[in-house]
Each structure stands twice: as C-alpha cells, then as structure tokens.
Design a protein around this motif. Structure first.
Motif, PDB file in Angstrom:
ATOM      1  N   PHE A  25       0.795  -1.227   0.000  1.00  8.40           N
ATOM      2  CA  PHE A  25       0.000   0.000   0.000  1.00  8.40           C
ATOM      3  C   PHE A  25       0.826   1.274   0.000  1.00  8.40           C
ATOM      4  O   PHE A  25       0.283   2.359  -0.170  1.00  8.40           O
ATOM      5  N   GLY A  26       2.133   1.149   0.175  1.00  9.75           N
ATOM      6  CA  GLY A  26       2.996   2.325   0.235  1.00  9.75           C
ATOM      7  C   GLY A  26       2.970   3.147  -1.039  1.00  9.75           C
ATOM      8  O   GLY A  26       3.069   4.371  -0.999  1.00  9.75           O
ATOM      9  N   ASP A  27       2.805   2.486  -2.175  1.00 11.77           N
ATOM     10  CA  ASP A  27       2.818   3.179  -3.457  1.00 11.77           C
ATOM     11  C   ASP A  27       1.659   4.171  -3.545  1.00 11.77           C
ATOM     12  O   ASP A  27       1.851   5.337  -3.881  1.00 11.77           O
ATOM     13  N   VAL A  28       0.453   3.710  -3.233  1.00 15.09           N
ATOM     14  CA  VAL A  28      -0.726   4.581  -3.325  1.00 15.09           C
ATOM     15  C   VAL A  28      -0.617   5.729  -2.335  1.00 15.09           C
ATOM     16  O   VAL A  28      -0.803   6.897  -2.681  1.00 15.09           O
ATOM     17  N   LEU A  29      -0.307   5.396  -1.084  1.00 17.15           N
ATOM     18  CA  LEU A  29      -0.207   6.442  -0.057  1.00 17.15           C
ATOM     19  C   LEU A  29       0.948   7.395  -0.347  1.00 17.15           C
ATOM     20  O   LEU A  29       0.813   8.608  -0.180  1.00 17.15           O
ATOM     21  N   GLY A  30       2.073   6.840  -0.778  1.00 15.46           N
ATOM     22  CA  GLY A  30       3.233   7.677  -1.094  1.00 15.46           C
ATOM     23  C   GLY A  30       2.922   8.667  -2.206  1.00 15.46           C
ATOM     24  O   GLY A  30       3.232   9.861  -2.098  1.00 15.46           O
TER      25      GLY A  30
END
Length: 196
Positions: A125-130
C-alpha cells in the motif's frame, strides 16, 4: 494429508482473535486454542506451522483488510482534503465493523511479530499512499514532514475519537458518542495543521 476446511479455519481464526484480545499473547497457546475451538491440536497444524505463524497470518490478513478498506475509492491524484476525508470515513467504518480485529492488532502492534507485517503493508500500500502524499506536497496542499510526524497529526486524532467513543467517556465527559460533526471539526483542524 487432511484437507483444509474453510469453515473450520475461519472458526479457529475467530477463536484465536477472541482469546488473544481477552487474555493477551502471554497466555495464548495452540493447546488452549484447540480446546477453545473444539478441535484436536493436530487440526491447527493443518492451517498453521506454529503459534507464531498463526499470529502472523491472522495479523497480516487483518492489516491488509484494514489498509484495503482505508484506501477504498482512493486515487493518488485526489485533493489532499478529499483523500483524507475518505480515509477517515473508511477507517472509522472498519474500526466500528471489526472491533475485535482492531483490538487484536493492538495486542501485537509492539511485538517483533509486527515487523514483518509493517513490511507487507509498505509493499502492498505504500505506493498509493506515497503518491497521494507526494502529489499533495507538489500541489502545495501539504507541508513536507517526516512520515512519523505526518502520521501522528493525520490519524492519531481520529483514533483517539474512536477510542473515546468505544469507552463511552472522555476525561471531560462521562458520556461521549462520536458524531459526524465532531469528526468533521477534528478533520478540519488536522487539515489546517498539515497545510503549508
């Protein structure tokens, strides 16, 4: 080799969550779980290698569901205010719909077991939040901050309101129920604090 029974596996999982929330991790064992779930200890090992594997699998599954739910409808290009409002709404829905799951995660959040789960969350999920955060910074909607500061300001107020709601009281009041008005007031203050 015995086959997996999805209903039995779900029952074991639910009983494990219930036991860990009620009794904590220290007193939790596969023997006690087998007895509480009315299965033989050997049955547990069809689904899990050992106690740590069981806890890790359950915590990873819950954490992934929480993040999927939190990001439902999210797009990295959303305005920061709209994206935060959506995340708050989604998180509140999950917390109220799955209170035992949340209490379970709280039991293991500060254990070594949680380290691998954090890595999984970052990868998934880091990609979307980042991208969401970087886009908000680039548009001038968000002050660049260390992640920990951002997270504490962005979500701790929501989690504290939920905690007050679940307890039914606050240090200032013996009767507290969360409301849309209180959530919106708090969110507006959070957004104001995070703006450049």
């Amino acid at each position: 080799m015995r086959t997996r029974d999805v209903n039995k596996e779900n029952s074991i999982r639910e009983k494990a969550i219930e036991m860990i929330v009620k009794e904590g991790l220290d007193g939790f064992s596969m023997q006690k779980l087998a007895k509480a779930a009315a299965v033989s200890p050997a049955t547990l090992y069809i689904y899990y290698k050992d106690r740590d594997d069981l806890i890790t699998q359950i915590a990873t599954e819950i954490s992934n569901r929480l993040m999927e739910s939190s990001l439902k409808g999210m797009h990295p290009k959303m305005s920061f205010a709209d994206g935060m409002a959506l995340q708050w709404k989604n998180r509140m829905e999950f917390f109220f719909k799955h209170p035992l799951d949340i209490e379970f995660i709280e039991q293991i959040r500060y254990t070594p077991t949680y380290d691998s789960i954090k890595k999984s969350i970052r990868q998934n999920f880091g990609d979307v939040l980042g991208k969401f955060v970087h886009n908000a910074i680039n548009r001038g909607e968000l002050t660049p901050l260390p992640f920990e500061v951002y997270w504490a300001i962005a979500f701790a107020p929501l989690y504290q309101l939920i905690k007050f709601h679940n307890q039914g009281e606050t240090p200032a009041s013996q009767h507290f129920t969360i409301s849309d008005e209180i959530v919106d007031q708090t969110l507006q203050l959070v957004l104001k604090a995070l703006r450049p």
